[in-house]
Design an enzyme around this catalytic site. Sequence first.
Site, PDB file in Angstrom:
ATOM      1  NE  ARG A 119      -3.794  -0.029   2.599  1.00  0.00           N
ATOM      2  CZ  ARG A 119      -5.108  -0.242   2.422  1.00  0.00           C
ATOM      3  NH1 ARG A 119      -5.559  -1.452   2.189  1.00  0.00           N
ATOM      4  NH2 ARG A 119      -5.959   0.748   2.484  1.00  0.00           N
TER       5      ARG A 119
ATOM      6  CE1 TYR B 219      -4.497   6.682  -3.349  1.00  0.00           C
ATOM      7  CE2 TYR B 219      -4.743   6.119  -1.035  1.00  0.00           C
ATOM      8  CZ  TYR B 219      -5.195   6.773  -2.162  1.00  0.00           C
ATOM      9  OH  TYR B 219      -6.345   7.523  -2.103  1.00  0.00           O
TER      10      TYR B 219
ATOM     11  N   GLY C 168       3.091   8.062  -1.241  1.00  0.00           N
ATOM     12  CA  GLY C 168       2.957   9.053  -2.320  1.00  0.00           C
ATOM     13  C   GLY C 168       2.102  10.224  -1.866  1.00  0.00           C
TER      14      GLY C 168
ATOM     15  CB  VAL D 251     -15.414  -2.581   0.874  1.00  0.00           C
ATOM     16  CG1 VAL D 251     -15.745  -1.254   1.541  1.00  0.00           C
ATOM     17  CG2 VAL D 251     -16.146  -3.717   1.532  1.00  0.00           C
TER      18      VAL D 251
ATOM     19  CG  ASN E  80     -15.403  -5.455  -4.697  1.00  0.00           C
ATOM     20  OD1 ASN E  80     -15.352  -4.926  -5.803  1.00  0.00           O
ATOM     21  ND2 ASN E  80     -14.386  -6.123  -4.186  1.00  0.00           N
ATOM     22  CG  PHE E  81     -19.710  -5.731   0.256  1.00  0.00           C
ATOM     23  CD1 PHE E  81     -18.691  -6.578  -0.156  1.00  0.00           C
ATOM     24  CD2 PHE E  81     -19.769  -5.374   1.609  1.00  0.00           C
ATOM     25  CE1 PHE E  81     -17.732  -7.057   0.743  1.00  0.00           C
ATOM     26  CE2 PHE E  81     -18.822  -5.851   2.513  1.00  0.00           C
ATOM     27  CZ  PHE E  81     -17.798  -6.684   2.086  1.00  0.00           C
TER      28      PHE E  81
ATOM     29  NE  ARG F  59     -10.736   0.583   5.473  1.00  0.00           N
ATOM     30  CZ  ARG F  59     -10.024  -0.348   6.110  1.00  0.00           C
ATOM     31  NH1 ARG F  59     -10.287  -0.646   7.368  1.00  0.00           N
ATOM     32  NH2 ARG F  59      -9.044  -0.982   5.484  1.00  0.00           N
TER      33      ARG F  59
ATOM     34  N   PRO G 202      -5.724  -1.731   7.071  1.00  0.00           N
ATOM     35  CG  PRO G 202      -5.638   0.559   6.691  1.00  0.00           C
ATOM     36  CD  PRO G 202      -5.786  -0.750   5.978  1.00  0.00           C
TER      37      PRO G 202
ATOM     38  NE  ARG H 270      -7.799   4.642   8.038  1.00  0.00           N
ATOM     39  CZ  ARG H 270      -7.445   4.126   6.880  1.00  0.00           C
ATOM     40  NH1 ARG H 270      -8.239   4.115   5.863  1.00  0.00           N
ATOM     41  NH2 ARG H 270      -6.256   3.627   6.728  1.00  0.00           N
TER      42      ARG H 270
HETATM   43  P1  NAD Z   1     -10.959   7.467  -9.227  1.00  0.00           P
HETATM   44  O1  NAD Z   1      -9.976   6.386  -9.488  1.00  0.00           O
HETATM   45  O2  NAD Z   1     -12.352   7.275  -9.696  1.00  0.00           O
HETATM   46  O3  NAD Z   1     -10.453   8.852  -9.793  1.00  0.00           O
HETATM   47  C1  NAD Z   1      -9.106   9.162 -10.017  1.00  0.00           C
HETATM   48  C2  NAD Z   1      -9.000   9.835 -11.377  1.00  0.00           C
HETATM   49  O4  NAD Z   1      -7.626  10.232 -11.604  1.00  0.00           O
HETATM   50  C3  NAD Z   1      -9.394   8.914 -12.534  1.00  0.00           C
HETATM   51  O5  NAD Z   1     -10.261   9.596 -13.408  1.00  0.00           O
HETATM   52  C4  NAD Z   1      -8.066   8.582 -13.200  1.00  0.00           C
HETATM   53  O6  NAD Z   1      -8.188   8.261 -14.553  1.00  0.00           O
HETATM   54  C5  NAD Z   1      -7.282   9.855 -12.949  1.00  0.00           C
HETATM   55  N1  NAD Z   1      -5.826   9.677 -12.993  1.00  0.00           N
HETATM   56  C6  NAD Z   1      -5.077   8.699 -12.408  1.00  0.00           C
HETATM   57  N2  NAD Z   1      -3.786   8.886 -12.680  1.00  0.00           N
HETATM   58  C7  NAD Z   1      -3.696  10.020 -13.441  1.00  0.00           C
HETATM   59  C8  NAD Z   1      -2.626  10.724 -14.042  1.00  0.00           C
HETATM   60  N3  NAD Z   1      -1.357  10.310 -13.909  1.00  0.00           N
HETATM   61  N4  NAD Z   1      -2.910  11.831 -14.768  1.00  0.00           N
HETATM   62  C9  NAD Z   1      -4.189  12.252 -14.921  1.00  0.00           C
HETATM   63  N5  NAD Z   1      -5.250  11.627 -14.388  1.00  0.00           N
HETATM   64  C10 NAD Z   1      -4.994  10.516 -13.647  1.00  0.00           C
HETATM   65  O7  NAD Z   1     -10.932   7.697  -7.644  1.00  0.00           O
HETATM   66  P2  NAD Z   1     -11.745   8.721  -6.722  1.00  0.00           P
HETATM   67  O8  NAD Z   1     -12.359   7.933  -5.646  1.00  0.00           O
HETATM   68  O9  NAD Z   1     -12.553   9.641  -7.530  1.00  0.00           O
HETATM   69  O10 NAD Z   1     -10.528   9.543  -6.063  1.00  0.00           O
HETATM   70  C11 NAD Z   1     -10.213  10.864  -6.433  1.00  0.00           C
HETATM   71  C12 NAD Z   1      -9.122  11.393  -5.512  1.00  0.00           C
HETATM   72  O11 NAD Z   1      -9.578  11.368  -4.158  1.00  0.00           O
HETATM   73  C13 NAD Z   1      -7.832  10.583  -5.565  1.00  0.00           C
HETATM   74  O12 NAD Z   1      -6.732  11.452  -5.484  1.00  0.00           O
HETATM   75  C14 NAD Z   1      -7.920   9.733  -4.316  1.00  0.00           C
HETATM   76  O13 NAD Z   1      -6.642   9.385  -3.834  1.00  0.00           O
HETATM   77  C15 NAD Z   1      -8.659  10.655  -3.356  1.00  0.00           C
HETATM   78  N6  NAD Z   1      -9.341   9.884  -2.313  1.00  0.00           N
HETATM   79  C16 NAD Z   1     -10.513   9.221  -2.585  1.00  0.00           C
HETATM   80  C17 NAD Z   1     -11.117   8.476  -1.580  1.00  0.00           C
HETATM   81  C18 NAD Z   1     -12.417   7.743  -1.781  1.00  0.00           C
HETATM   82  O14 NAD Z   1     -12.865   7.059  -0.862  1.00  0.00           O
HETATM   83  N7  NAD Z   1     -13.085   7.854  -2.912  1.00  0.00           N
HETATM   84  C19 NAD Z   1     -10.527   8.408  -0.300  1.00  0.00           C
HETATM   85  C20 NAD Z   1      -9.335   9.076  -0.084  1.00  0.00           C
HETATM   86  C21 NAD Z   1      -8.758   9.830  -1.087  1.00  0.00           C
HETATM   87  N1  UDP Z   2     -12.966  -5.482   1.616  1.00  0.00           N
HETATM   88  C1  UDP Z   2     -13.725  -6.634   1.740  1.00  0.00           C
HETATM   89  N2  UDP Z   2     -14.245  -7.194   0.608  1.00  0.00           N
HETATM   90  C2  UDP Z   2     -14.085  -6.634  -0.623  1.00  0.00           C
HETATM   91  C3  UDP Z   2     -13.329  -5.441  -0.748  1.00  0.00           C
HETATM   92  C4  UDP Z   2     -12.778  -4.893   0.401  1.00  0.00           C
HETATM   93  O1  UDP Z   2     -13.911  -7.160   2.838  1.00  0.00           O
HETATM   94  O2  UDP Z   2     -14.617  -7.205  -1.603  1.00  0.00           O
HETATM   95  C5  UDP Z   2     -12.409  -4.862   2.844  1.00  0.00           C
HETATM   96  C6  UDP Z   2     -10.928  -4.494   2.764  1.00  0.00           C
HETATM   97  O3  UDP Z   2     -10.121  -5.588   3.155  1.00  0.00           O
HETATM   98  C7  UDP Z   2     -10.857  -3.356   3.765  1.00  0.00           C
HETATM   99  C8  UDP Z   2     -12.224  -2.679   3.646  1.00  0.00           C
HETATM  100  O4  UDP Z   2     -13.076  -3.619   3.006  1.00  0.00           O
HETATM  101  O5  UDP Z   2     -10.722  -3.842   5.076  1.00  0.00           O
HETATM  102  C9  UDP Z   2     -12.203  -1.410   2.814  1.00  0.00           C
HETATM  103  O6  UDP Z   2     -11.517  -1.697   1.601  1.00  0.00           O
HETATM  104  P1  UDP Z   2     -11.429  -0.680   0.390  1.00  0.00           P
HETATM  105  O7  UDP Z   2     -10.620  -1.335  -0.676  1.00  0.00           O
HETATM  106  O8  UDP Z   2     -12.795  -0.212   0.042  1.00  0.00           O
HETATM  107  O9  UDP Z   2     -10.672   0.606   0.960  1.00  0.00           O
HETATM  108  P2  UDP Z   2      -9.440   0.869   1.981  1.00  0.00           P
HETATM  109  O10 UDP Z   2     -10.074   1.656   3.081  1.00  0.00           O
HETATM  110  O11 UDP Z   2      -8.877  -0.431   2.488  1.00  0.00           O
HETATM  111  O12 UDP Z   2      -8.457   1.628   1.175  1.00  0.00           O
END
Ligand code: NAD
Ligand code: UDP
Length: 312
Positions: free
Chosen positions: A141, A144, A147, A186, A189-190, A210, A273, A276
């Site tokens: 992980r 990510y 990064g 998750v 998926n569910f 979560r 984790p 959360r």
């Molecule tokens: P997502 O994967 O749907 O969206 C990410 C977007 O970034 C996609 O459209 C992808 O094509 C684009 N992308 C990836 N690499 C790229 C690159 N090198 N150049 C240009 N575009 C690129 O995911 P999301 O859930 O919409 O997440 C959006 C942001 O929010 C991300 O930065 C993610 O880390 C952050 N975030 C999301 C969650 C969540 O639960 N959804 C939680 C924490 C952080």
């Molecule tokens: N998880 C699960 N079944 C799935 C996908 C995810 O039980 O089909 C669990 C995963 O192991 C984690 C939690 O759901 O504990 C949330 O996972 P997700 O990938 O949505 O996000 P994370 O918070 O781990 O980045």
Amino acid sequence: MNKVLVTGGSGFLGSHLCDRLLADGHDVLCVDNFFTGSKRNVAHLLSHPYFELMRHDVTFPLYVEVERIFNLACPASPVHYQHDPVQTTKTSVHGAINMLGLAKRVKARILQASTSEVYGDPEVHPQREEYWGRVNPIGFRSCYDEGKRCAETLFFDYHRQHDLDIKVVRIFNTYGPRMHPNDGRVVSNFIVQALKGEDITIYGDGSQTRSFCYVDDLIEAFVRMMESPRGFTGPVNIGNPGEFTMLQLAEKVLSLVGGRSKLVFRPLPADDPRQRQPDIALAQEKLGWQPRVGLEDGLKETIAYFRQLLEA
Ligand code: NAD
Ligand code: UDP
């Protein structure tokens, strides 16, 4: 009206943000390399006079003129960010450097979509912004988590060194319509498994927790944060403090979808984790924000979206 750049704008969160910014009367430039995002997410915006879609990878420099930048580009699902981990780190780190350089040149305000993953597998619960986290620097992980941590470092160094106008938001698990059906997270998926009558895959024993935020609440927080006073940089936690085990989530999804899916148990991914939950006191105080959509209502909306998508 501001000229606003949204990187990752055709992804799940980015496309909802583009909708909201256009509805608020802004001029939106959506930049995406379509790695996990899809043109379908923004297809309804292509004929809007103030919307522009550009294919571009943020690991390369971008020369545009804008007043606001939301930096969302980065795959968010473990399955996708681990597919090409080197590219994931590049996207977070080179992407941040390029977008911060752009913000510096055009004097734009810039917001970073950071993550609760900066807290790693936390020993402090719930997580407050002061907590520095417990992150494995060399695991699956890490591309990510580290990064995103390095991106935060860059944001604060550009702020201190160049007086850049920055905002950092730490997002906790957010879900809703337009998640990719094969996203691997998750909630999607569910729901997809339940709708198809397939087994629901619980990783580990399902006791890990979560906190799930509905997308509309998250977008409201983004907009408030971007327009907050210059002195408030964050980082600020954004999420819904309601905390659920994965077993509870599976049962809730099953009760809402119906059907005959069974729960099956699969190995827990490395460094998953245990728990959360965001402490959102800072967001409440500084942004007057708190989530409004409970898990059941949010799941109903998301289930309706996936049902329609699968039928189509
Ligand atoms: P997502 O994967 O749907 O969206 C990410 C977007 O970034 C996609 O459209 C992808 O094509 C684009 N992308 C990836 N690499 C790229 C690159 N090198 N150049 C240009 N575009 C690129 O995911 P999301 O859930 O919409 O997440 C959006 C942001 O929010 C991300 O930065 C993610 O880390 C952050 N975030 C999301 C969650 C969540 O639960 N959804 C939680 C924490 C952080
Ligand atoms: N998880 C699960 N079944 C799935 C996908 C995810 O039980 O089909 C669990 C995963 O192991 C984690 C939690 O759901 O504990 C949330 O996972 P997700 O990938 O949505 O996000 P994370 O918070 O781990 O980045």
